[in-house]
Write an enzyme that holds these catalytic residues in place. Structure first.
Site, PDB file in Angstrom:
ATOM      1  N   THR A  64     -21.596  37.946  -2.443  1.00 40.25           N
ATOM      2  CA  THR A  64     -20.876  37.852  -3.572  1.00 40.25           C
ATOM      3  C   THR A  64     -20.902  38.980  -4.559  1.00 40.25           C
ATOM      4  OG1 THR A  64     -22.734  36.659  -4.753  1.00 40.25           O
ATOM      5  CG2 THR A  64     -21.317  35.320  -3.531  1.00 40.25           C
ATOM      6  N   GLN A 231       5.067  11.764 -23.964  1.00 43.20           N
ATOM      7  CA  GLN A 231       5.431  11.681 -22.567  1.00 43.20           C
ATOM      8  C   GLN A 231       7.053  12.500 -22.350  1.00 43.20           C
ATOM      9  OE1 GLN A 231       3.713   9.249 -24.138  1.00 43.20           O
ATOM     10  NE2 GLN A 231       2.704   8.115 -22.703  1.00 43.20           N
ATOM     11  N   HIS A 259      -4.303  13.244 -32.438  1.00 41.15           N
ATOM     12  CA  HIS A 259      -3.769  12.394 -33.395  1.00 41.15           C
ATOM     13  C   HIS A 259      -3.912  12.890 -34.892  1.00 41.15           C
ATOM     14  CE1 HIS A 259      -3.194   9.649 -30.098  1.00 41.15           C
ATOM     15  NE2 HIS A 259      -4.645   9.699 -29.748  1.00 41.15           N
TER      16      HIS A 259
HETATM   17  O1  LIG Z   1       3.362   9.791 -27.733  1.00 35.92           O
HETATM   18  C1  LIG Z   1       2.459   8.600 -27.654  1.00 35.92           C
HETATM   19  N1  LIG Z   1       2.399   8.151 -26.201  1.00 35.92           N
HETATM   20  C2  LIG Z   1       1.421   7.163 -25.935  1.00 35.92           C
HETATM   21  O2  LIG Z   1       1.298   6.577 -24.899  1.00 35.92           O
HETATM   22  C3  LIG Z   1       0.773   6.666 -27.385  1.00 35.92           C
HETATM   23  N2  LIG Z   1      -0.051   5.704 -27.204  1.00 35.92           N
HETATM   24  C4  LIG Z   1      -0.503   5.752 -28.729  1.00 35.92           C
HETATM   25  O3  LIG Z   1      -1.669   4.983 -29.037  1.00 35.92           O
HETATM   26  N3  LIG Z   1       0.050   6.555 -29.273  1.00 35.92           N
HETATM   27  C5  LIG Z   1       0.919   7.000 -28.308  1.00 35.92           C
HETATM   28  N4  LIG Z   1       1.867   8.342 -28.630  1.00 35.92           N
END
Ligand SMILES: O=c1[nH]c(=O)c2[nH]c(=O)[nH]c2[nH]1
Length: 307
Positions: A64, A231, A259
């Protein structure tokens, strides 16, 4: 050993070895003006390695330490035009020059530096500042035939202060989340995308231009999507890359939902009209998906591996 007098034989399973996280900085001196590339390179080789594990013969084992030396020597001899090109060169070198090595995987992280400017805003020739948190990644796998190149970035933190909603979700007896038509959407983009290129018979991509264009497409889609969920934003980002960049076959995104909760100011008799937030660092939602071309097969591992 219930009911048996002989233990079941033991065998060697998947194995690989290499030098992880060689930090190499290559300075290119164009007269007064310097440029630099700053990489962490991880090499993992596998092949005909039974003997070293089973009998202690090191005859097939390129040390290595040699891999580390090769990284530095190649940086000098060939320069580092891009992380991807450097990775392809290393992967081919180890596999093609050592008979016992059948597969090489080169994992690269690239830390970008920005040129400092003087008081008039002109770029200084040889002074730099590390660019934010974002890290560029590249991963090359070569099995003696085809190369697979996966580029990526991680820790690119972005935020939309509006144009994000989340409502109409499933509920059960433990659901307390309030619906929202206007929230902050923040995430740290972790993305890996696989190139169509795999042999010299195909036209060689301009790795640097491709990286810049994919990064821009991700950011444009993040900023330009009115989001009903992270998503949906994720899919929009992945789709934008595939729709605008023919050289990319597949992209995988891992997006933590950073968040931002409205701070409760009622106790102080203050109204909070989406102005003051508590930025929670954990727990966080983690939204992950692969976006690929119809009929294509997903090849980017769902879990990133070291190097
Ligand atoms: O964009 C989000 N997708 C989630 O699946 C989700 N779940 C959550 O509590 N907040 C959010 N926000």
């Amino acid at each position: 050993m219930s009911g048996q007098d002989r233990p079941r034989p033991v065998v060697l399973g998947q194995n690989q070895y290499g030098k992880a996280e060689t930090r190499v900085v290559r300075v290119t001196r164009d007269g007064e003006v310097h440029r630099l590339k700053d990489l962490s390179v991880s090499v993992a080789l596998s092949g005909d390695m039974d003997a070293v594990h089973l009998s202690g013969s090191n005859a097939h084992v390129l040390p290595t330490d040699t891999m580390k030396n090769t990284v530095f020597a190649f940086a000098k001899e060939h320069g580092i035009a891009s992380a991807e090109q450097f990775g392809v060169r290393l992967a081919r070198h180890f596999t093609d020059s050592q008979e016992a090595i059948h597969r090489a995987r080169i994992g690269i992280e690239q830390y970008d530096w920005e040129r400092l400017t003087d008081a008039e805003g002109s770029g200084l020739p040889h002074s730099f500042v590390r660019k934010g948190q974002e890290t560029r990644t590249a991963r090359v796998e070569y099995d003696g035939g085809r190369c697979e190149v996966v580029s990526g970035l991680k820790d690119l933190v972005v935020m939309n202060t509006t144009d994000s909603e989340f409502w109409g979700f499933a509920r059960d007896r433990y659901t307390t989340l309030a619906e929202t038509r206007d929230r902050v959407l923040a995430t740290e983009v972790n993305a890996r995308w696989r190139h169509a290129w795999s042999t010299d018979e195909d036209p060689l991509p301009d790795w640097e231009a491709s990286y810049g264009a994919v990064r821009a497409a991700l950011l444009e889609a993040f900023a330009g999507t009115h989001s009903l969920s992270l998503q949906q934003t994720l899919y929009a980002m992945g789709a934008r890359v595939l729709e605008t960049r023919d050289e990319i076959e597949e992209i995988r995104l891992s997006l933590p939902n950073k968040h931002h909760f409205l701070a409760d100011l009622e106790a102080f008799g203050l109204e909070n009209a989406n102005e003051v937030y508590f930025a929670a660092d954990r727990p966080y939602g983690l939204i992950e998906a692969t976006v690929l071309r119809e009929g294509g097969s997903p090849r980017i591992p769902t879990e990133p591996t070291q190097g």
